[in-house]
Scaffold this motif. Structure first.
Motif, PDB file in Angstrom:
ATOM      1  N   VAL A 156       0.886  -1.162   0.000  1.00  0.00           N
ATOM      2  CA  VAL A 156       0.000   0.000   0.000  1.00  0.00           C
ATOM      3  C   VAL A 156       0.921   1.208   0.000  1.00  0.00           C
ATOM      4  O   VAL A 156       1.730   1.389   0.915  1.00  0.00           O
ATOM      5  N   SER A 157       0.829   2.011  -1.067  1.00  0.00           N
ATOM      6  CA  SER A 157       1.673   3.201  -1.178  1.00  0.00           C
ATOM      7  C   SER A 157       0.793   4.358  -1.659  1.00  0.00           C
ATOM      8  O   SER A 157      -0.411   4.195  -1.845  1.00  0.00           O
ATOM      9  N   PHE A 158       1.423   5.502  -1.889  1.00  0.00           N
ATOM     10  CA  PHE A 158       0.666   6.702  -2.235  1.00  0.00           C
ATOM     11  C   PHE A 158       1.357   7.441  -3.355  1.00  0.00           C
ATOM     12  O   PHE A 158       2.564   7.625  -3.319  1.00  0.00           O
ATOM     13  N   SER A 159       0.588   7.841  -4.346  1.00  0.00           N
ATOM     14  CA  SER A 159       1.129   8.683  -5.402  1.00  0.00           C
ATOM     15  C   SER A 159       0.877  10.130  -5.003  1.00  0.00           C
ATOM     16  O   SER A 159      -0.166  10.466  -4.438  1.00  0.00           O
ATOM     17  N   GLY A 160       1.831  10.983  -5.264  1.00  0.00           N
ATOM     18  CA  GLY A 160       1.728  12.376  -4.836  1.00  0.00           C
ATOM     19  C   GLY A 160       2.288  12.523  -3.438  1.00  0.00           C
ATOM     20  O   GLY A 160       2.748  11.571  -2.815  1.00  0.00           O
ATOM     21  N   GLY A 161       2.259  13.732  -2.923  1.00  0.00           N
ATOM     22  CA  GLY A 161       2.721  13.974  -1.566  1.00  0.00           C
ATOM     23  C   GLY A 161       4.222  13.964  -1.398  1.00  0.00           C
ATOM     24  O   GLY A 161       4.717  13.766  -0.300  1.00  0.00           O
ATOM     25  N   GLN A 162       4.985  14.208  -2.485  1.00  0.00           N
ATOM     26  CA  GLN A 162       6.442  14.188  -2.374  1.00  0.00           C
ATOM     27  C   GLN A 162       6.969  15.311  -1.488  1.00  0.00           C
ATOM     28  O   GLN A 162       8.008  15.177  -0.872  1.00  0.00           O
ATOM     29  N   ALA A 163       6.244  16.438  -1.414  1.00  0.00           N
ATOM     30  CA  ALA A 163       6.709  17.571  -0.611  1.00  0.00           C
ATOM     31  C   ALA A 163       6.294  17.434   0.849  1.00  0.00           C
ATOM     32  O   ALA A 163       6.564  18.321   1.648  1.00  0.00           O
ATOM     33  N   TYR A 164       5.652  16.346   1.229  1.00  0.00           N
ATOM     34  CA  TYR A 164       5.204  16.169   2.604  1.00  0.00           C
ATOM     35  C   TYR A 164       6.366  15.695   3.473  1.00  0.00           C
ATOM     36  O   TYR A 164       7.322  15.095   2.992  1.00  0.00           O
ATOM     37  N   ILE A 169      -1.415   0.733   9.848  1.00  0.00           N
ATOM     38  CA  ILE A 169      -2.279  -0.317   9.305  1.00  0.00           C
ATOM     39  C   ILE A 169      -2.796  -1.139  10.482  1.00  0.00           C
ATOM     40  O   ILE A 169      -2.007  -1.565  11.328  1.00  0.00           O
ATOM     41  N   THR A 170      -4.107  -1.353  10.534  1.00  0.00           N
ATOM     42  CA  THR A 170      -4.687  -2.218  11.564  1.00  0.00           C
ATOM     43  C   THR A 170      -5.531  -3.285  10.884  1.00  0.00           C
ATOM     44  O   THR A 170      -6.070  -3.066   9.796  1.00  0.00           O
ATOM     45  N   PHE A 174     -10.245  -7.929   6.527  1.00  0.00           N
ATOM     46  CA  PHE A 174     -10.234  -6.516   6.179  1.00  0.00           C
ATOM     47  C   PHE A 174      -9.247  -5.759   7.061  1.00  0.00           C
ATOM     48  O   PHE A 174      -9.164  -6.003   8.260  1.00  0.00           O
ATOM     49  N   TYR A 175      -8.525  -4.839   6.440  1.00  0.00           N
ATOM     50  CA  TYR A 175      -7.530  -4.013   7.113  1.00  0.00           C
ATOM     51  C   TYR A 175      -7.872  -2.548   6.821  1.00  0.00           C
ATOM     52  O   TYR A 175      -8.417  -2.235   5.764  1.00  0.00           O
ATOM     53  N   SER A 176      -7.540  -1.688   7.747  1.00  0.00           N
ATOM     54  CA  SER A 176      -7.730  -0.254   7.516  1.00  0.00           C
ATOM     55  C   SER A 176      -6.377   0.441   7.622  1.00  0.00           C
ATOM     56  O   SER A 176      -5.464  -0.053   8.264  1.00  0.00           O
ATOM     57  N   PHE A 177      -6.279   1.586   6.960  1.00  0.00           N
ATOM     58  CA  PHE A 177      -5.049   2.362   7.054  1.00  0.00           C
ATOM     59  C   PHE A 177      -5.387   3.830   7.284  1.00  0.00           C
ATOM     60  O   PHE A 177      -6.444   4.313   6.880  1.00  0.00           O
ATOM     61  N   SER A 178      -4.486   4.513   7.953  1.00  0.00           N
ATOM     62  CA  SER A 178      -4.550   5.963   8.085  1.00  0.00           C
ATOM     63  C   SER A 178      -3.142   6.500   7.860  1.00  0.00           C
ATOM     64  O   SER A 178      -2.173   5.946   8.368  1.00  0.00           O
ATOM     65  N   VAL A 179      -3.055   7.531   7.064  1.00  0.00           N
ATOM     66  CA  VAL A 179      -1.768   8.155   6.786  1.00  0.00           C
ATOM     67  C   VAL A 179      -1.893   9.635   7.119  1.00  0.00           C
ATOM     68  O   VAL A 179      -2.933  10.259   6.865  1.00  0.00           O
ATOM     69  N   PHE A 182      -2.015  16.936   6.699  1.00  0.00           N
ATOM     70  CA  PHE A 182      -2.689  16.120   5.686  1.00  0.00           C
ATOM     71  C   PHE A 182      -3.017  14.775   6.330  1.00  0.00           C
ATOM     72  O   PHE A 182      -2.217  14.229   7.086  1.00  0.00           O
ATOM     73  N   SER A 183      -4.203  14.251   6.025  1.00  0.00           N
ATOM     74  CA  SER A 183      -4.539  12.900   6.486  1.00  0.00           C
ATOM     75  C   SER A 183      -5.458  12.232   5.470  1.00  0.00           C
ATOM     76  O   SER A 183      -6.189  12.901   4.734  1.00  0.00           O
ATOM     77  N   MET A 184      -5.373  10.917   5.433  1.00  0.00           N
ATOM     78  CA  MET A 184      -6.190  10.114   4.522  1.00  0.00           C
ATOM     79  C   MET A 184      -6.449   8.774   5.189  1.00  0.00           C
ATOM     80  O   MET A 184      -5.590   8.247   5.913  1.00  0.00           O
ATOM     81  N   PHE A 185      -7.634   8.224   4.966  1.00  0.00           N
ATOM     82  CA  PHE A 185      -8.023   6.943   5.542  1.00  0.00           C
ATOM     83  C   PHE A 185      -8.517   6.040   4.435  1.00  0.00           C
ATOM     84  O   PHE A 185      -9.003   6.507   3.417  1.00  0.00           O
ATOM     85  N   GLY A 186      -8.417   4.747   4.640  1.00  0.00           N
ATOM     86  CA  GLY A 186      -8.917   3.805   3.648  1.00  0.00           C
ATOM     87  C   GLY A 186      -8.896   2.391   4.181  1.00  0.00           C
ATOM     88  O   GLY A 186      -8.596   2.150   5.355  1.00  0.00           O
ATOM     89  N   ALA A 187      -9.214   1.466   3.295  1.00  0.00           N
ATOM     90  CA  ALA A 187      -9.270   0.055   3.687  1.00  0.00           C
ATOM     91  C   ALA A 187      -8.863  -0.815   2.509  1.00  0.00           C
ATOM     92  O   ALA A 187      -8.918  -0.395   1.354  1.00  0.00           O
TER      93      ALA A 187
END
Length: 144
Positions: A34-42, A49-50, A80-85, A115-120
């Motif tokens: 699980v990775s993220f596109s964008g956010g290079q300047a963060y 991950i839970t 099922f797993y959830s993530f928060s970044v 910045f925050s994002m959640f998903g599963a």
């Protein structure tokens, strides 16, 4: 009036540019990560991950957003797993709630916009799947 319209339009575009940056981050849920596109300047990125049976894994990154990889997580049980970044953007904003932290005039008056994002996602036979591709039951879960 003619001169004010371009200035208003330009300021509207500049105001939206900060929100567009966060919208450009997209979760990439792949078979082994699980990775993220964008956010290079963060900066100071944290991904949590839970999952089933009390599973919890934390990944961090000083620059950019962290990545979760199955090869470093051990055996993942199906479910099922959830993530928060979360991370700090490079946009500086005024501190909204100032408090007496004992620093007086030396207290910071600005901070980096958060910045925050959640998903599963779902794991099936050790493979990470997006939630929309998981489940076979009539109500979307894996049961009949």
């Amino acid at each position: 009036m003619k001169h004010k319209l371009p200035a208003i339009a330009l300021s509207a575009v500049l105001a939206l540019s900060g929100t567009v940056a966060a919208a450009e981050v997209e979760a990439r849920i792949q078979s082994a990560s699980v990775s993220f596109s964008g956010g290079q300047a963060y900066t100071n990125g944290k991904l949590v991950i839970t999952g089933p049976n009390g599973f919890e894994k934390e990944e961090t990154a000083l620059r950019g957003l962290p990545t979760f990889r199955t090869q470093t997580a051990g055996r993942l049980v199906d479910g099922f797993y959830s993530f928060s970044v979360s991370a700090a953007t490079d946009e500086v904003i005024p501190v909204q709630n100032t408090m007496n932290n004992g620093r007086g005039a030396d207290a910071r008056k600005t901070e980096y916009k958060p910045f925050s994002m959640f998903g599963a996602f779902r794991v099936e036979k050790g493979v990470i799947l997006p939630v929309e591709n998981a489940g076979g039951g009539p109500d979307g879960d894996a049961t009949e």
